[in-house]
Scaffold this motif. Structure first.
Motif, PDB file in Angstrom:
ATOM      1  N   ALA A   9       0.844  -1.200   0.000  1.00 47.15           N
ATOM      2  CA  ALA A   9       0.000   0.000   0.000  1.00 47.15           C
ATOM      3  C   ALA A   9       0.877   1.248   0.000  1.00 47.15           C
ATOM      4  CB  ALA A   9      -0.943  -0.003   1.204  1.00 47.15           C
ATOM      5  N   CYS A  70       1.911  12.674  -9.261  1.00 46.59           N
ATOM      6  CA  CYS A  70       1.579  11.696  -8.204  1.00 46.59           C
ATOM      7  C   CYS A  70       0.188  11.968  -7.628  1.00 46.59           C
ATOM      8  CB  CYS A  70       2.605  11.781  -7.076  1.00 46.59           C
ATOM      9  SG  CYS A  70       2.713  13.408  -6.300  1.00 46.59           S
ATOM     10  N   GLY A  71      -0.191  11.145  -6.675  1.00 45.27           N
ATOM     11  CA  GLY A  71      -1.473  11.321  -6.001  1.00 45.27           C
ATOM     12  C   GLY A  71      -1.499  12.609  -5.194  1.00 45.27           C
ATOM     13  N   THR A  72      -0.405  12.908  -4.539  1.00 42.07           N
ATOM     14  CA  THR A  72      -0.332  14.114  -3.706  1.00 42.07           C
ATOM     15  C   THR A  72      -0.585  15.359  -4.550  1.00 42.07           C
ATOM     16  OG1 THR A  72       1.232  13.029  -2.233  1.00 42.07           O
ATOM     17  CG2 THR A  72       1.209  15.442  -2.178  1.00 42.07           C
ATOM     18  N   ASN A  75      -4.303  15.525  -5.649  1.00 41.07           N
ATOM     19  CA  ASN A  75      -5.209  15.945  -4.574  1.00 41.07           C
ATOM     20  C   ASN A  75      -5.041  17.427  -4.251  1.00 41.07           C
ATOM     21  OD1 ASN A  75      -6.515  13.467  -4.228  1.00 41.07           O
ATOM     22  ND2 ASN A  75      -4.943  12.704  -2.850  1.00 41.07           N
ATOM     23  N   HIS A  98      -5.859  10.749   3.840  1.00 34.79           N
ATOM     24  CA  HIS A  98      -4.396  10.761   3.713  1.00 34.79           C
ATOM     25  C   HIS A  98      -3.907  12.181   3.980  1.00 34.79           C
ATOM     26  CE1 HIS A  98      -0.490  10.719   1.586  1.00 34.79           C
ATOM     27  NE2 HIS A  98      -0.494   9.438   1.883  1.00 34.79           N
ATOM     28  N   CYS A 100      -1.983  14.107   2.474  1.00 32.95           N
ATOM     29  CA  CYS A 100      -1.920  15.068   1.360  1.00 32.95           C
ATOM     30  C   CYS A 100      -3.279  15.739   1.132  1.00 32.95           C
ATOM     31  CB  CYS A 100      -1.381  14.429   0.085  1.00 32.95           C
ATOM     32  SG  CYS A 100      -2.447  13.202  -0.660  1.00 32.95           S
ATOM     33  N   MET A 148     -12.196   9.794   0.981  1.00 31.54           N
ATOM     34  CA  MET A 148     -11.404   8.832   0.204  1.00 31.54           C
ATOM     35  C   MET A 148     -12.185   7.552  -0.107  1.00 31.54           C
ATOM     36  SD  MET A 148      -8.903   7.877   3.355  1.00 31.54           S
ATOM     37  CE  MET A 148      -7.465   7.633   2.360  1.00 31.54           C
ATOM     38  N   ASN A 152      -6.105   4.047   3.251  1.00 32.75           N
ATOM     39  CA  ASN A 152      -4.793   3.436   3.018  1.00 32.75           C
ATOM     40  C   ASN A 152      -4.235   2.721   4.241  1.00 32.75           C
ATOM     41  OD1 ASN A 152      -4.742   6.377   3.628  1.00 32.75           O
ATOM     42  ND2 ASN A 152      -2.583   5.971   4.014  1.00 32.75           N
ATOM     43  N   ASP A 177     -10.332  10.656  -3.028  1.00 32.53           N
ATOM     44  CA  ASP A 177      -8.957  10.204  -3.193  1.00 32.53           C
ATOM     45  C   ASP A 177      -9.025   8.708  -3.512  1.00 32.53           C
ATOM     46  OD1 ASP A 177      -6.442   9.151  -2.763  1.00 32.53           O
ATOM     47  OD2 ASP A 177      -6.034  10.316  -0.958  1.00 32.53           O
ATOM     48  N   VAL A 179      -6.541   6.894  -4.769  1.00 33.65           N
ATOM     49  CA  VAL A 179      -5.174   6.410  -4.991  1.00 33.65           C
ATOM     50  C   VAL A 179      -5.023   4.917  -4.676  1.00 33.65           C
ATOM     51  CG1 VAL A 179      -2.819   6.608  -4.057  1.00 33.65           C
ATOM     52  CG2 VAL A 179      -4.018   8.646  -4.834  1.00 33.65           C
ATOM     53  N   GLN A 180      -5.735   4.419  -3.651  1.00 35.87           N
ATOM     54  CA  GLN A 180      -5.566   2.995  -3.308  1.00 35.87           C
ATOM     55  C   GLN A 180      -6.485   2.080  -4.114  1.00 35.87           C
ATOM     56  OE1 GLN A 180      -3.285   1.520  -1.457  1.00 35.87           O
ATOM     57  NE2 GLN A 180      -2.373   3.285  -0.436  1.00 35.87           N
ATOM     58  N   SER A 200      -2.269   7.260  -8.616  1.00 36.14           N
ATOM     59  CA  SER A 200      -0.814   7.217  -8.512  1.00 36.14           C
ATOM     60  C   SER A 200      -0.319   5.895  -9.077  1.00 36.14           C
ATOM     61  CB  SER A 200      -0.431   7.347  -7.035  1.00 36.14           C
ATOM     62  OG  SER A 200       0.954   7.327  -6.902  1.00 36.14           O
ATOM     63  N   HIS A 202       2.466   4.275  -8.962  1.00 40.27           N
ATOM     64  CA  HIS A 202       3.327   3.358  -8.199  1.00 40.27           C
ATOM     65  C   HIS A 202       2.558   2.469  -7.231  1.00 40.27           C
ATOM     66  CE1 HIS A 202       3.777   5.433  -4.173  1.00 40.27           C
ATOM     67  NE2 HIS A 202       3.442   6.505  -4.869  1.00 40.27           N
ATOM     68  N   LYS A 203       1.239   2.679  -7.141  1.00 39.00           N
ATOM     69  CA  LYS A 203       0.431   1.808  -6.282  1.00 39.00           C
ATOM     70  C   LYS A 203      -0.002   0.540  -7.016  1.00 39.00           C
ATOM     71  CE  LYS A 203       0.255   4.987  -2.972  1.00 39.00           C
ATOM     72  NZ  LYS A 203       1.000   4.885  -1.727  1.00 39.00           N
ATOM     73  N   CYS A 327       3.617   7.481   5.204  1.00 36.92           N
ATOM     74  CA  CYS A 327       3.800   8.919   5.361  1.00 36.92           C
ATOM     75  C   CYS A 327       3.805   9.349   6.812  1.00 36.92           C
ATOM     76  CB  CYS A 327       2.712   9.657   4.603  1.00 36.92           C
ATOM     77  SG  CYS A 327       2.617   9.083   2.932  1.00 36.92           S
TER      78      CYS A 327
HETATM   79  N1  PLP Z   1      -3.656   9.106  -1.108  1.00 39.43           N
HETATM   80  C1  PLP Z   1      -3.565   7.883  -0.571  1.00 39.43           C
HETATM   81  C2  PLP Z   1      -4.806   7.215  -0.070  1.00 39.43           C
HETATM   82  C3  PLP Z   1      -2.332   7.234  -0.493  1.00 39.43           C
HETATM   83  O1  PLP Z   1      -2.257   6.019   0.036  1.00 39.43           O
HETATM   84  C4  PLP Z   1      -1.189   7.894  -0.984  1.00 39.43           C
HETATM   85  C5  PLP Z   1       0.146   7.270  -0.865  1.00 39.43           C
HETATM   86  O2  PLP Z   1       0.451   6.576   0.081  1.00 39.43           O
HETATM   87  C6  PLP Z   1      -1.328   9.168  -1.548  1.00 39.43           C
HETATM   88  C7  PLP Z   1      -2.586   9.747  -1.603  1.00 39.43           C
HETATM   89  C8  PLP Z   1      -0.164   9.914  -2.102  1.00 39.43           C
HETATM   90  O3  PLP Z   1       0.207   9.378  -3.325  1.00 39.43           O
HETATM   91  P1  PLP Z   1       1.652   9.685  -3.945  1.00 39.43           P
HETATM   92  O4  PLP Z   1       2.614   8.816  -3.193  1.00 39.43           O
HETATM   93  O5  PLP Z   1       1.541   9.299  -5.373  1.00 39.43           O
HETATM   94  O6  PLP Z   1       1.918  11.119  -3.746  1.00 39.43           O
END
Ligand code: PLP
Length: 384
Positions: A9, A70-72, A75, A98, A100, A148, A152, A177, A179-180, A200, A202-203, A327
């Motif tokens: 994750a 990226c996800g950050t 968002n 998260h 971010c 979300m 995560n 969000d 991302v997951q 994102s 890389h997930k 994080c």
């Molecule tokens: N949102 C969630 C739910 C996440 O799990 C993560 C990363 O752990 C992010 C946002 C941030 O994504 P990124 O690592 O691509 O910035």
């Protein structure tokens, strides 16, 4: 000592086929996508191909996909844009988000005087939607709801279809969000009243440094930075061509193998639950983590003893897991998610641990984790 990676994750290893595709793009498609000559246009065509592919997957229009780093970033872009350009004066969110998302919202409150309403999760980590309806009824201010899709840390899933309908009924904007979940679940945004989402690469075995924001057409969002007309004028800067190509390949592989990966990972998760239950008397699982309606890649464990060094000790045994999310794991303080769902006794006497899986996780990996945790459990006075 071979390594056991159970922190998917946080990030996933790159798929070999993704690496090959990216290397080829780096070698051959070096043009600047904004250049009008054929070398530039070849790179541009690769990006547009991935945009169409992602749009097909989510059942949206290609123009609604904006590639980011990226996800950050996605968002940030969405939440800031809603406040700074769309006139949002009020944000409804939860303490489960998260960092971010949470910190961007905090910044909007501090600098832009946005009113923030935090919905209170129950002991299982769910957000009671009656609270959302109440909060939406009680204000005339232009509102963004940011909740979300999958948490995560504990893997709880939100019914984004229902939330989207509630938001639409009250003319509120809805950001989730995702991302997951993007790359891990079959999603159809044509069926959901959702305005904004994030991804994102890389997930799901794609590269770091590549993601996208889903921005519903005609949202009138404006860019966060300026200096170029890339990405429908929403994100200036020369595109990360090989990263976007890697995202596309990772998504193609994930979608082609989705039923197989889901089955395999769900079985591994089931196996982990039963092995950990056998190894550690009194072990618990947080939220809906051990139930079938949670995200199949995440298992949130609550060990019945306190050990703030457990992540380090498992690492010394060659096992990578996460204490909370990546994080906050270095921060040495409990995450907002754990503070929201654990009681005072659990906070003091128990240890949360996040174990997260991919299709590469094996039963042997789980056996190594279970015996390492049993050793640590047995070392506690009175346990062996
Ligand atoms: N949102 C969630 C739910 C996440 O799990 C993560 C990363 O752990 C992010 C946002 C941030 O994504 P990124 O690592 O691509 O910035």
């Amino acid at each position: 000592m071979s390594k056991v990676y159970l922190d998917n994750a946080a990030t996933t290893p790159l798929d070999e086929k993704v690496i090959d595709t990216m290397v080829e793009a780096m070698r051959l498609s070096y043009g600047n996508p904004s250049s009008t000559h054929s070398i530039g246009q070849e790179a541009k065509a690769l990006i547009e191909g991935v945009r169409r592919q992602v749009a097909d997957y989510l059942k949206v229009q290609p123009g609604e996909i904006i590639f980011t780093s990226c996800g950050t970033e996605s968002n940030n872009m969405i939440i800031r844009g809603c406040v700074e350009h769309l006139g949002v004066e009020r944000i409804i969110t939860s303490p489960m988000e998260h960092k971010c998302v949470a910190e961007t919202i905090r910044d909007m409150k501090a600098r832009r005087n946005v009113e923030v309403v935090y919905l209170k999760p129950d002991r299982m980590g769910d957000i009671p939607l009656v609270q959302l309806e109440e909060a939406l009824k009680n204000s005339e201010k232009k509102t963004l709801v940011s909740l979300m899709h999958a948490n995560n840390e504990i893997g709880n899933l939100l019914d984004i279809k229902k939330v989207g309908d509630i938001c639409a009924e009250h003319s509120a904007l809805f950001h989730s969000d995702t991302v997951q979940t993007i790359g891990h679940l079959d999603l159809d945004f044509s069926e959901i009243n959702i305005d904004f989402a994030s991804c994102s690469a890389h997930k799901f075995h794609g590269p770091k440094g590549a993601g996208f924001a889903f921005i519903r057409k005609n949202s009138r969002l404006k860019p966060m930075f300026y200096g170029g007309s890339q990405e429908r004028e929403l994100r200036a800067g020369t595109e990360n061509v090989c990263g976007i190509v890697g995202l596309g390949k990772a998504m193609e592989i994930s979608m082609e193998n989705l039923p197989e990966y889901q089955k395999k990972i769900s079985e591994i998760k089931e196996y982990a639950i039963s092995r950990l239950r056998e190894a550690i008397p009194g072990i618990k699982f947080n939220g809906h983590s051990a139930e079938s309606h949670s995200l199949y890649t995440v298992l949130s464990v609550l060990l019945p003893f306190s050990n703030p060094l457990i992540g380090l000790q498992l690492d010394m045994k060659g096992i990578a897991v996460s204490q909370g999310s990546a994080c906050s794991s270095g921060a040495g303080k409990p995450s907002m998610v754990m503070l929201s769902i654990l009681d005072a006794y659990e906070m003091e006497h128990c240890t949360p641990l996040r174990v997260s899986f991919s299709h590469q996780t094996t039963a042997e990996d789980i056996d190594r984790l279970a015996s390492a945790l049993k050793e640590l459990y047995d070392e506690k006075p009175g346990n062996s």
